[in-house]
Design a protein around this motif. Structure first.
Motif, mmCIF file in Angstrom:
data_model
loop_
_atom_site.group_PDB
_atom_site.id
_atom_site.type_symbol
_atom_site.label_atom_id
_atom_site.label_comp_id
_atom_site.label_asym_id
_atom_site.label_seq_id
_atom_site.Cartn_x
_atom_site.Cartn_y
_atom_site.Cartn_z
ATOM 1 N N PRO A 101 0.801 -1.228 0.000
ATOM 2 C CA PRO A 101 0.000 0.000 0.000
ATOM 3 C C PRO A 101 0.830 1.274 0.000
ATOM 4 O O PRO A 101 0.391 2.309 -0.506
ATOM 5 C CB PRO A 101 -0.835 -0.130 1.284
ATOM 6 N N HIS A 102 2.052 1.214 0.562
ATOM 7 C CA HIS A 102 2.870 2.424 0.627
ATOM 8 C C HIS A 102 3.237 2.942 -0.764
ATOM 9 O O HIS A 102 3.379 4.154 -0.965
ATOM 10 C CB HIS A 102 4.130 2.161 1.447
ATOM 11 N N ALA A 103 3.370 2.024 -1.718
ATOM 12 C CA ALA A 103 3.670 2.456 -3.090
ATOM 13 C C ALA A 103 2.534 3.311 -3.641
ATOM 14 O O ALA A 103 2.765 4.250 -4.414
ATOM 15 C CB ALA A 103 3.885 1.236 -3.985
ATOM 16 N N TYR A 104 1.313 3.011 -3.230
ATOM 17 C CA TYR A 104 0.155 3.751 -3.712
ATOM 18 C C TYR A 104 0.061 5.124 -3.060
ATOM 19 O O TYR A 104 -0.386 6.090 -3.682
ATOM 20 C CB TYR A 104 -1.126 2.939 -3.470
ATOM 21 N N VAL A 105 0.495 5.223 -1.806
ATOM 22 C CA VAL A 105 0.512 6.527 -1.143
ATOM 23 C C VAL A 105 1.491 7.459 -1.857
ATOM 24 O O VAL A 105 1.174 8.616 -2.153
ATOM 25 C CB VAL A 105 0.888 6.384 0.342
ATOM 26 N N GLN A 106 2.680 6.955 -2.163
ATOM 27 C CA GLN A 106 3.683 7.790 -2.829
ATOM 28 C C GLN A 106 3.271 8.174 -4.247
ATOM 29 O O GLN A 106 3.324 9.342 -4.636
ATOM 30 C CB GLN A 106 5.032 7.053 -2.863
ATOM 31 N N SER A 107 2.838 7.189 -5.025
ATOM 32 C CA SER A 107 2.543 7.434 -6.446
ATOM 33 C C SER A 107 1.197 8.094 -6.681
ATOM 34 O O SER A 107 1.041 8.897 -7.602
ATOM 35 C CB SER A 107 2.601 6.121 -7.225
ATOM 36 N N ASN A 108 0.209 7.759 -5.859
ATOM 37 C CA ASN A 108 -1.159 8.220 -6.130
ATOM 38 C C ASN A 108 -1.602 9.376 -5.251
ATOM 39 O O ASN A 108 -2.530 10.096 -5.631
ATOM 40 C CB ASN A 108 -2.150 7.063 -5.965
ATOM 41 N N VAL A 109 -0.982 9.549 -4.096
ATOM 42 C CA VAL A 109 -1.396 10.630 -3.203
ATOM 43 C C VAL A 109 -0.337 11.729 -3.132
ATOM 44 O O VAL A 109 -0.625 12.896 -3.432
ATOM 45 C CB VAL A 109 -1.703 10.091 -1.785
ATOM 46 N N VAL A 110 0.896 11.375 -2.776
ATOM 47 C CA VAL A 110 1.955 12.385 -2.701
ATOM 48 C C VAL A 110 2.211 13.005 -4.068
ATOM 49 O O VAL A 110 2.280 14.237 -4.211
ATOM 50 C CB VAL A 110 3.244 11.769 -2.123
ATOM 51 N N ALA A 111 2.342 12.175 -5.088
ATOM 52 C CA ALA A 111 2.611 12.694 -6.435
ATOM 53 C C ALA A 111 1.469 13.578 -6.929
ATOM 54 O O ALA A 111 1.704 14.620 -7.562
ATOM 55 C CB ALA A 111 2.849 11.542 -7.401
ATOM 56 N N PHE A 112 0.238 13.182 -6.644
ATOM 57 C CA PHE A 112 -0.900 13.988 -7.097
ATOM 58 C C PHE A 112 -0.937 15.333 -6.372
ATOM 59 O O PHE A 112 -1.290 16.358 -6.960
ATOM 60 C CB PHE A 112 -2.206 13.232 -6.883
ATOM 61 N N THR A 113 -0.552 15.346 -5.101
ATOM 62 C CA THR A 113 -0.443 16.616 -4.381
ATOM 63 C C THR A 113 0.564 17.531 -5.063
ATOM 64 O O THR A 113 0.325 18.741 -5.239
ATOM 65 C CB THR A 113 -0.017 16.369 -2.921
ATOM 66 N N ASN A 114 1.698 16.976 -5.468
ATOM 67 C CA ASN A 114 2.714 17.771 -6.156
ATOM 68 C C ASN A 114 2.204 18.317 -7.482
ATOM 69 O O ASN A 114 2.500 19.456 -7.862
ATOM 70 C CB ASN A 114 3.970 16.926 -6.375
ATOM 71 N N ILE A 115 1.434 17.507 -8.197
ATOM 72 C CA ILE A 115 0.863 17.962 -9.467
ATOM 73 C C ILE A 115 -0.132 19.099 -9.224
ATOM 74 O O ILE A 115 -0.124 20.125 -9.934
ATOM 75 C CB ILE A 115 0.170 16.794 -10.201
ATOM 76 N N LEU A 116 -0.989 18.953 -8.239
ATOM 77 C CA LEU A 116 -1.966 20.009 -7.927
ATOM 78 C C LEU A 116 -1.262 21.313 -7.566
ATOM 79 O O LEU A 116 -1.640 22.389 -8.046
ATOM 80 C CB LEU A 116 -2.866 19.567 -6.778
ATOM 81 N N GLU A 117 -0.242 21.222 -6.742
ATOM 82 C CA GLU A 117 0.488 22.423 -6.338
ATOM 83 C C GLU A 117 1.177 23.082 -7.532
ATOM 84 O O GLU A 117 1.185 24.309 -7.667
ATOM 85 C CB GLU A 117 1.521 22.064 -5.265
ATOM 86 N N ALA A 118 1.760 22.271 -8.403
ATOM 87 C CA ALA A 118 2.428 22.825 -9.583
ATOM 88 C C ALA A 118 1.417 23.493 -10.519
ATOM 89 O O ALA A 118 1.687 24.562 -11.068
ATOM 90 C CB ALA A 118 3.187 21.716 -10.312
ATOM 91 N N CYS A 119 0.274 22.865 -10.697
ATOM 92 C CA CYS A 119 -0.774 23.473 -11.533
ATOM 93 C C CYS A 119 -1.229 24.800 -10.941
ATOM 94 O O CYS A 119 -1.438 25.783 -11.662
ATOM 95 C CB CYS A 119 -1.970 22.529 -11.659
ATOM 96 N N ARG A 120 -1.373 24.826 -9.628
ATOM 97 C CA ARG A 120 -1.803 26.051 -8.950
ATOM 98 C C ARG A 120 -0.801 27.183 -9.143
ATOM 99 O O ARG A 120 -1.175 28.311 -9.469
ATOM 100 C CB ARG A 120 -1.982 25.753 -7.459
ATOM 101 N N HIS A 121 0.471 26.908 -8.929
ATOM 102 C CA HIS A 121 1.479 27.966 -8.919
ATOM 103 C C HIS A 121 1.988 28.339 -10.311
ATOM 104 O O HIS A 121 2.654 29.375 -10.457
ATOM 105 C CB HIS A 121 2.656 27.550 -8.036
ATOM 106 N N HIS A 122 1.674 27.518 -11.307
ATOM 107 C CA HIS A 122 2.178 27.811 -12.651
ATOM 108 C C HIS A 122 1.048 28.076 -13.647
ATOM 109 O O HIS A 122 1.234 27.932 -14.861
ATOM 110 C CB HIS A 122 3.085 26.673 -13.120
ATOM 111 N N GLN A 123 -0.109 28.461 -13.130
ATOM 112 C CA GLN A 123 -1.230 28.943 -13.942
ATOM 113 C C GLN A 123 -1.631 27.971 -15.055
ATOM 114 O O GLN A 123 -1.845 28.371 -16.213
ATOM 115 C CB GLN A 123 -0.913 30.328 -14.548
ATOM 116 N N VAL A 124 -1.707 26.698 -14.716
ATOM 117 C CA VAL A 124 -2.176 25.700 -15.684
ATOM 118 C C VAL A 124 -3.663 25.931 -15.940
ATOM 119 O O VAL A 124 -4.450 26.138 -15.017
ATOM 120 C CB VAL A 124 -1.911 24.275 -15.152
#
Length: 340
Positions: A101-124
């Motif tokens: 399950p830890h692989a899913y936390v890193q790939s599906n939750v942590v990574a998605f948080t990073n994508i959301l933050e990048a979209c927010r700060h870079h005007q996607v």
């Protein structure tokens, strides 16, 4: 358009990136290229993307990094300034989530948080991301509708994808980031994942080995051909999500919002019995499979069936490739790729 496609070495991400390059978009792919399954097929996909870009003259870049690394994602968005993001990277697999399950936390939750933050700060302008039919979990009312609640996942994988939908809504609400979540229904076709049933059944049948048929073959699945998925993904990405002016907070619709947020199903809307699916494989291979009938596995859903009316209404598209045609295309690819 300048588009970031995550997971572009993966099955769906590869096909989406290739189609975007063919129509002339500028594509930046991000993929860690892990060894969840044989990296050979991932590397072959990446070579095809390079060749497609060279042939079409489209701009293409590839970043071989882990999306769970916040700095990597930030730097990629700062350098390439994408207008759109199609997030297809994830740790896939229902049964593997029972083991790791830890692989899913890193790939599906942590990574998605990073994508959301990048979209927010870079005007996607628009984030389109992959969810899954697995979020329907214990629901049994067919066909599955995006307007029904999905609060009873049967595997941790499904729980992480439902979390993605909730996380996306919070960013759509707080930062007015347009987001579209796409619930895929049993995607199959050429260049598919080696851990999927079609791949496993084809390989075993050609080798004269038994195939494991769970639930004694009583599954039904809304098998959806890869080209149909790609068309739906790109049309959804091109159609930027908007608030639903009729959304009612007293009776909230789970699929829309007063924020620029929405959820679509993408499925063939034509459930096929597993036995019929196996027969299509047998016909394409010209030989019979040896079936080992087994009980239902933990976390498995007996049936899936997509209501895709919202997708059709929004982007004027409905998947329609017949299973026998799609399976035949996969078998032809498999024989060529593995020289069988």
């Amino acid at each position: 358009m300048r588009i970031v496609v995550t997971g572009n070495a993966g099955f769906i991400g590869f096909h989406v990136a290739k189609r975007l390059l063919e129509r002339g978009d500028s594509v930046v792919g991000i993929d860690v290229v892990n060894d969840y399954y044989d990296p050979k097929i991932k590397e072959a996909r990446l070579k095809i993307l390079e060749a497609t870009a060279a042939h079409t003259g489209s701009e293409y870049g590839f970043i071989r990094e882990d999306l769970a690394d916040q700095q990597v994602v930030h730097d990629a968005f700062r350098e390439h300034a994408p207008e759109r993001v199609i997030h297809l990277a994830a740790q896939a697999g229902v049964r593997y989530s029972l083991e790791n399950p830890h692989a899913y936390v890193q790939s599906n939750v942590v990574a998605f948080t990073n994508i959301l933050e990048a979209c927010r700060h870079h005007q996607v302008q628009h984030l389109t991301y992959a969810s899954t039919s697995s979020v329907y979990g214990a629901n049994t009312r067919m066909p599955f509708s995006v307007h029904e609640s999905v609060n009873h996942p049967l595997q941790f994988y499904a729980a992480t994808k439902k979390a993605n939908e909730l996380m996306a809504h919070s960013y759509s609400h707080l930062f007015y980031l347009p987001t579209t979540g796409l619930r895929f229904f049993t995607v199959y076709g050429p260049w598919g994942r080696p851990d999927m049933a079609l791949f496993l059944f084809t390989k075993a049948t050609l080798a004269g080995e038994p195939i494991q048929v769970f639930n004694y073959g009583n599954h039904t699945r809304d098998f959806t051909y890869i080209d149909d998925i790609v068309e739906g993904v790109i049309r959804a990405s091109d159609d930027v999500a908007r608030p639903n002016p009729e959304w009612d907070s007293d009776s909230p619709d789970p699929a829309t919002s007063n924020a620029p947020y929405r959820i679509f199903n993408i499925g063939n809307s034509d459930p096929v019995h597993l036995s019929e699916y196996i027969e299509a494989i047998e016909d394409a291979l010209g030989r019979k499979a040896i079936r080992e009938l087994l009980p239902l596995q933990p976390g498995d859903v007996p049936a899936t069936y997509a209501d895709c009316s919202d997708l059709e209404k929004a982007v004027d598209y409905k998947p329609a490739t017949p299973v026998r045609e799609g399976v035949a295309n996969f078998v032809a690819w498999y024989r060529e790729f593995y020289q069988v």
